[in-house]
Design a protein around this motif. Structure first.
Motif, PDB file in Angstrom:
ATOM      1  N   VAL B   4     -29.632  83.827  69.778  1.00 39.12           N
ATOM      2  CA  VAL B   4     -29.497  84.799  70.138  1.00 39.12           C
ATOM      3  C   VAL B   4     -28.106  84.837  70.087  1.00 39.12           C
ATOM      4  N   LEU B   5     -27.434  85.664  69.262  1.00 39.73           N
ATOM      5  CA  LEU B   5     -26.110  86.267  69.700  1.00 39.73           C
ATOM      6  C   LEU B   5     -26.068  87.173  69.804  1.00 39.73           C
ATOM      7  N   ILE B   6     -24.904  87.876  70.900  1.00 41.90           N
ATOM      8  CA  ILE B   6     -25.014  89.235  71.149  1.00 41.90           C
ATOM      9  C   ILE B   6     -23.434  89.672  71.119  1.00 41.90           C
ATOM     10  N   ILE B   7     -22.644  90.399  70.260  1.00 45.10           N
ATOM     11  CA  ILE B   7     -21.792  90.426  70.456  1.00 45.10           C
ATOM     12  C   ILE B   7     -21.372  92.276  71.427  1.00 45.10           C
ATOM     13  N   ALA B   8     -20.478  91.643  72.384  1.00 47.90           N
ATOM     14  CA  ALA B   8     -20.254  92.148  72.870  1.00 47.90           C
ATOM     15  C   ALA B   8     -19.318  92.934  73.711  1.00 47.90           C
ATOM     16  N   GLU B   9     -18.615  94.222  74.117  1.00 43.45           N
ATOM     17  CA  GLU B   9     -17.801  95.137  73.164  1.00 43.45           C
ATOM     18  C   GLU B   9     -17.268  94.818  75.004  1.00 43.45           C
ATOM     19  N   HIS B  10     -16.138  95.536  74.938  1.00 43.50           N
ATOM     20  CA  HIS B  10     -14.450  95.873  76.715  1.00 43.50           C
ATOM     21  C   HIS B  10     -14.231  96.844  75.877  1.00 43.50           C
ATOM     22  N   LYS B  11     -13.154  97.285  77.357  1.00 43.55           N
ATOM     23  CA  LYS B  11     -11.972  97.933  77.089  1.00 43.55           C
ATOM     24  C   LYS B  11     -11.404  97.790  78.255  1.00 43.55           C
ATOM     25  N   ALA B  64     -13.274  85.363  69.906  1.00 45.68           N
ATOM     26  CA  ALA B  64     -12.094  85.741  68.990  1.00 45.68           C
ATOM     27  C   ALA B  64     -10.785  86.228  69.426  1.00 45.68           C
ATOM     28  N   ASP B  65      -9.863  85.838  69.431  1.00 51.46           N
ATOM     29  CA  ASP B  65      -8.658  86.404  70.318  1.00 51.46           C
ATOM     30  C   ASP B  65      -7.887  86.056  69.148  1.00 51.46           C
ATOM     31  N   ASP B  66      -6.673  87.451  68.483  1.00 50.62           N
ATOM     32  CA  ASP B  66      -6.978  86.433  67.339  1.00 50.62           C
ATOM     33  C   ASP B  66      -5.899  88.283  67.100  1.00 50.62           C
ATOM     34  N   GLU B  67      -4.600  88.060  66.832  1.00 50.68           N
ATOM     35  CA  GLU B  67      -3.300  89.788  66.235  1.00 50.68           C
ATOM     36  C   GLU B  67      -4.547  90.636  65.016  1.00 50.68           C
ATOM     37  N   SER B  68      -5.135  89.949  64.311  1.00 50.25           N
ATOM     38  CA  SER B  68      -5.924  90.279  63.494  1.00 50.25           C
ATOM     39  C   SER B  68      -7.105  90.849  63.420  1.00 50.25           C
ATOM     40  N   LEU B  69      -7.288  91.142  65.140  1.00 51.31           N
ATOM     41  CA  LEU B  69      -8.571  91.612  65.960  1.00 51.31           C
ATOM     42  C   LEU B  69      -8.223  92.414  66.783  1.00 51.31           C
ATOM     43  N   SER B  70      -7.067  92.837  66.966  1.00 51.79           N
ATOM     44  CA  SER B  70      -6.599  93.853  67.749  1.00 51.79           C
ATOM     45  C   SER B  70      -6.949  94.897  67.748  1.00 51.79           C
ATOM     46  N   ALA B  71      -7.405  95.797  66.427  1.00 55.28           N
ATOM     47  CA  ALA B  71      -7.800  96.757  66.182  1.00 55.28           C
ATOM     48  C   ALA B  71      -9.246  96.363  65.632  1.00 55.28           C
ATOM     49  N   TYR B  72      -9.844  97.964  65.836  1.00 56.84           N
ATOM     50  CA  TYR B  72     -11.803  97.128  65.513  1.00 56.84           C
ATOM     51  C   TYR B  72     -11.504  97.637  63.784  1.00 56.84           C
ATOM     52  N   MET B  73     -12.046  97.204  63.513  1.00 50.57           N
ATOM     53  CA  MET B  73     -12.615  97.399  61.678  1.00 50.57           C
ATOM     54  C   MET B  73     -13.803  96.856  61.317  1.00 50.57           C
ATOM     55  N   ALA B  74     -14.624  97.258  61.190  1.00 45.52           N
ATOM     56  CA  ALA B  74     -16.119  96.779  60.871  1.00 45.52           C
ATOM     57  C   ALA B  74     -16.087  95.389  59.932  1.00 45.52           C
ATOM     58  N   GLU B  75     -14.827  95.743  58.807  1.00 42.86           N
ATOM     59  CA  GLU B  75     -15.265  94.303  57.993  1.00 42.86           C
ATOM     60  C   GLU B  75     -14.586  93.144  58.281  1.00 42.86           C
ATOM     61  N   SER B  76     -13.365  93.270  59.319  1.00 40.30           N
ATOM     62  CA  SER B  76     -12.818  91.932  59.905  1.00 40.30           C
ATOM     63  C   SER B  76     -13.644  91.480  60.657  1.00 40.30           C
ATOM     64  N   TYR B  77     -14.473  92.393  62.035  1.00 38.48           N
ATOM     65  CA  TYR B  77     -15.396  92.043  63.221  1.00 38.48           C
ATOM     66  C   TYR B  77     -16.510  91.335  62.416  1.00 38.48           C
ATOM     67  N   ALA B  78     -17.431  91.949  61.567  1.00 35.53           N
ATOM     68  CA  ALA B  78     -18.255  91.152  60.816  1.00 35.53           C
ATOM     69  C   ALA B  78     -17.589  90.202  59.773  1.00 35.53           C
ATOM     70  N   LEU B  79     -17.104  89.911  59.609  1.00 29.15           N
ATOM     71  CA  LEU B  79     -16.598  88.402  59.070  1.00 29.15           C
ATOM     72  C   LEU B  79     -16.327  87.833  59.781  1.00 29.15           C
ATOM     73  N   VAL B  80     -16.028  87.465  61.022  1.00 30.85           N
ATOM     74  CA  VAL B  80     -15.527  86.652  62.289  1.00 30.85           C
ATOM     75  C   VAL B  80     -17.508  86.786  62.567  1.00 30.85           C
ATOM     76  N   ALA B  81     -18.039  87.934  63.425  1.00 31.46           N
ATOM     77  CA  ALA B  81     -19.340  87.340  63.335  1.00 31.46           C
ATOM     78  C   ALA B  81     -19.906  86.613  62.741  1.00 31.46           C
ATOM     79  N   MET B  82     -20.157  86.765  61.292  1.00 32.53           N
ATOM     80  CA  MET B  82     -21.250  86.456  60.520  1.00 32.53           C
ATOM     81  C   MET B  82     -20.742  84.661  60.649  1.00 32.53           C
ATOM     82  N   GLN B  83     -19.332  84.208  60.861  1.00 30.50           N
ATOM     83  CA  GLN B  83     -18.787  83.082  61.024  1.00 30.50           C
ATOM     84  C   GLN B  83     -19.485  81.893  61.829  1.00 30.50           C
ATOM     85  N   VAL B  84     -19.672  83.254  62.841  1.00 33.54           N
ATOM     86  CA  VAL B  84     -20.007  82.259  63.990  1.00 33.54           C
ATOM     87  C   VAL B  84     -21.261  82.392  64.593  1.00 33.54           C
ATOM     88  N   ALA B  85     -21.586  83.279  64.052  1.00 31.93           N
ATOM     89  CA  ALA B  85     -23.614  83.568  63.817  1.00 31.93           C
ATOM     90  C   ALA B  85     -23.759  82.071  63.003  1.00 31.93           C
TER      91      ALA B  85
END
Lengths: 250, 322
Positions: B4-11, B64-85
């Protein structure tokens, strides 16, 4: 500017549905059907864009033959023509997105505007899946849409947790409408009359060449748990005393 | 179901409480299946969050700690999450149902060719996911037939995982997102600042509807809310009228909350609203109309004008607390 919008036929959102005693579905006898409220907002937004930039608004409905009524509602508001995909099946969001994808390939719209969720299945998935299938950008839960003058991009404000997310998407894109995008108009009488003559193309789902084998299947319904009946209190003093001494929440 | 992979949010350098509910769900599922539960966090400068994320029982925490992920976008986050999954062999991907998860998870599901169930309340003995439909007036058992499955889970249905030792292994995700290829640009996040707790994290919520008549009524509710350390909520009608921001909306198409105390003032109790708050532990309803449906879910009902009753409550609670 060609815009594709949805007009899903849903049970009247203001009527509380009940589960059939055998759990096989919900009781639909005597229930009215309406356009999904978020789709209505999407139709309205499409019309406003068209009024500004000119173009065409195509309303897509999926469902039984009766779903023509919901497409006509969109046409009565001012949309130009309709497409009805006929099926009696309860489709999952993947299949719905596949149907839209197929229609997008045929129609080649510049923008796809859908409601953020339908108030029957409450999935909130179709727009996002469609955007992935099309390999375009998505902008979900839009509260403001501003098209660039060259009509190649759109700035969208998304209402999310804790504030507003501002993004810019290349067109074509999939945008899903949230509550505050606009206040949908009522169809005028001439609008309703005109809508009767506007074309609606009918396609059988089975003729579309789509894998409509469901990936997500509903197996039975149950009533939600019912809350225990509470009590009425005569005044604020009693209320505060109960909250302090009985419920112990203040 | 296996891993199971859970995508966790943070603030602000901390995991969101809501995400801990998804961890609980994941642990339940993984315990049954014998698979592993992994977590994924995405963003930039995640050092502190990553350390914190190690404390909740995940076998691994993917970072997944990267400059390209500093702002949330469905497109980029889903891409990275897919690879990890894919790399970790996830059979179930999930997240607590938030604005971000609602936006991203269906896109991730599509990338994984996964069927998805939204707002899951639990899993039955057949392995079907239970979820609300028709504004929560029915609960349906959903079978997902795809090899990989996706869910968002309803945070109010699962207790947050208690914090334990920092036992999870940290895994650095090699991120390569070409932002230029996404067909979307992040422009700006306009934060709406509030001193009050977020609705999904508040222990007490004071909500207003049409009966507040706008600003004037909401001002009264805010006084009561601040006295109780409460969040302020609203009905769709109040949001629609432009009285309060949309992220205060409680209901079918807004937030689902289950605080210890929910005070509904000037709220008639439309089914869309009840869908978002009837899981609250104690419900108080204040309404002029004794026929209002809100009373049917209230533990304590008071037929009164909120413009009189709410200031009175403030005085009484002050006295009670003194």
């Amino acid at each position: 500017m060609k815009i594709l919008v949805s007009a899903k036929r849903v049970t009247d959102p203001d009527v509380k549905v009940r589960v059939k005693p055998d759990g096989s579905g919900i009781v639909t006898d005597g229930i009215d059907y309406k356009v999904n409220p978020f789709d209505e907002i999407a139709v309205e937004e499409a019309l406003r864009i068209k009024e500004k930039l000119s173009g065409e608004v195509v309303v897509v409905g999926i469902g039984p033959k009766e779903a023509t009524k919901e497409i006509r509602s969109g046409l009565a508001m001012g949309a130009d023509r309709g497409v009805l995909v006929i099926t009696e099946e309860n489709l999952d969001p993947i299949t719905v997105a596949s149907i839209f994808h197929k229609i997008v390939e045929e129609e080649q719209p510049d923008l796809i505007l859908l409601g953020k969720q339908a108030v029957d299945g409450d999935n909130n998935q179709t727009g996002q899946i469609l955007a992935e299938k099309m390999n375009v950008a998505q902008a979900c839960f839009a509260s403001e849409i501003e098209l660039a003058e060259d009509q190649k991009t759109a700035k969208v404000t998304r209402e999310v947790d804790g504030g507003f997310d501002h993004v810019e998407v290349d067109l074509p894109a999939v945008i899903t409408a949230d509550l505050r995008l606009n206040e949908p108009r009522y169809a005028s009488l001439p609008g309703i009359m005109k809508a009767k003559r506007k074309p609606i193309k009918e396609i059988e789902l089975s003729a579309m060449g789509i894998d409509s084998d469901p990936k997500v299947v509903w197996h039975g319904f149950a009533e939600p748990p019912v809350r225990k009946a509470g009590i009425m209190v005569p005044d604020v003093v009693t209320l505060v005393a109960k909250l302090r001494d009985e419920a112990k929440v203040i | 179901m296996g891993n199971v992979l859970i995508i966790a949010e943070h603030k602000d350098g901390k995991l969101k409480k809501g995400s801990l509910a998804a961890f609980t769900f994941a642990r339940q599922v993984a315990d049954k299946s014998g698979g592993e539960f992994h977590a994924l966090i995405l963003g930039k400068d995640l050092g502190a969050v990553a350390e914190e994320a190690r404390c909740y029982g995940a076998a691994k925490v993917h970072v997944a700690d990267d400059e390209s992920l500093s702002a949330y976008m469905a497109e980029s986050y889903a891409l990275v999450a897919m690879q990890v999954a894919k790399d970790m062999g996830a059979e179930l991907v999930g997240a607590t149902s938030t604005a971000m998860a609602k936006d991203m998870m269906p896109r991730l599901a599509a990338k994984l060719e996964a069927g998805m169930a939204s707002d899951v309340l639990g899993v039955n003995d057949d392995g079907h996911f239970l979820r609300p439909v028709w504004a929560g007036n029915a609960i349906v058992a959903v079978e997902i037939k795809t090899a990989v499955k996706a869910v968002t889970i309803r945070g109010t249905e699962f207790d947050p995982v208690p914090k334990g030792d920092a036992g999870s292994e940290l895994v650095t995700v090699a991120v390569s997102v070409d932002l230029g290829s996404l067909k979307k640009r992040f422009l700006q996040f306009e934060e709406v600042k509030s001193e009050r707790p977020e609705l999904t994290e508040a222990n007490v919520i004071v909500s207003g509807g049409r009966g507040t008549k706008g600003d004037e009524g909401f001002k009264l509710l805010e006084v009561l809310a601040d006295l109780l350390g409460a969040g302020v909520g609203a009905t769709r009608a109040a949001v629609d009228a432009g009285w309060v921001p949309n992220d205060l909306q409680v209901g079918q198409t807004g937030k689902v909350v289950a605080p210890d105390l929910y005070i509904a003032a000037g709220i008639s109790g439309a089914i869309q609203h009840l869908a978002g708050m009837k899981g609250s532990k104690t419900i108080v309803a204040i309404n002029k109309d004794e026929e209002a449906p809100i009373f049917s879910v209230a533990d304590y009902g008071l037929v009164a004008d909120l413009f009189k009753a709410v200031p009175e409550m403030v005085e009484e609670i002050k006295k009670a607390k003194a």
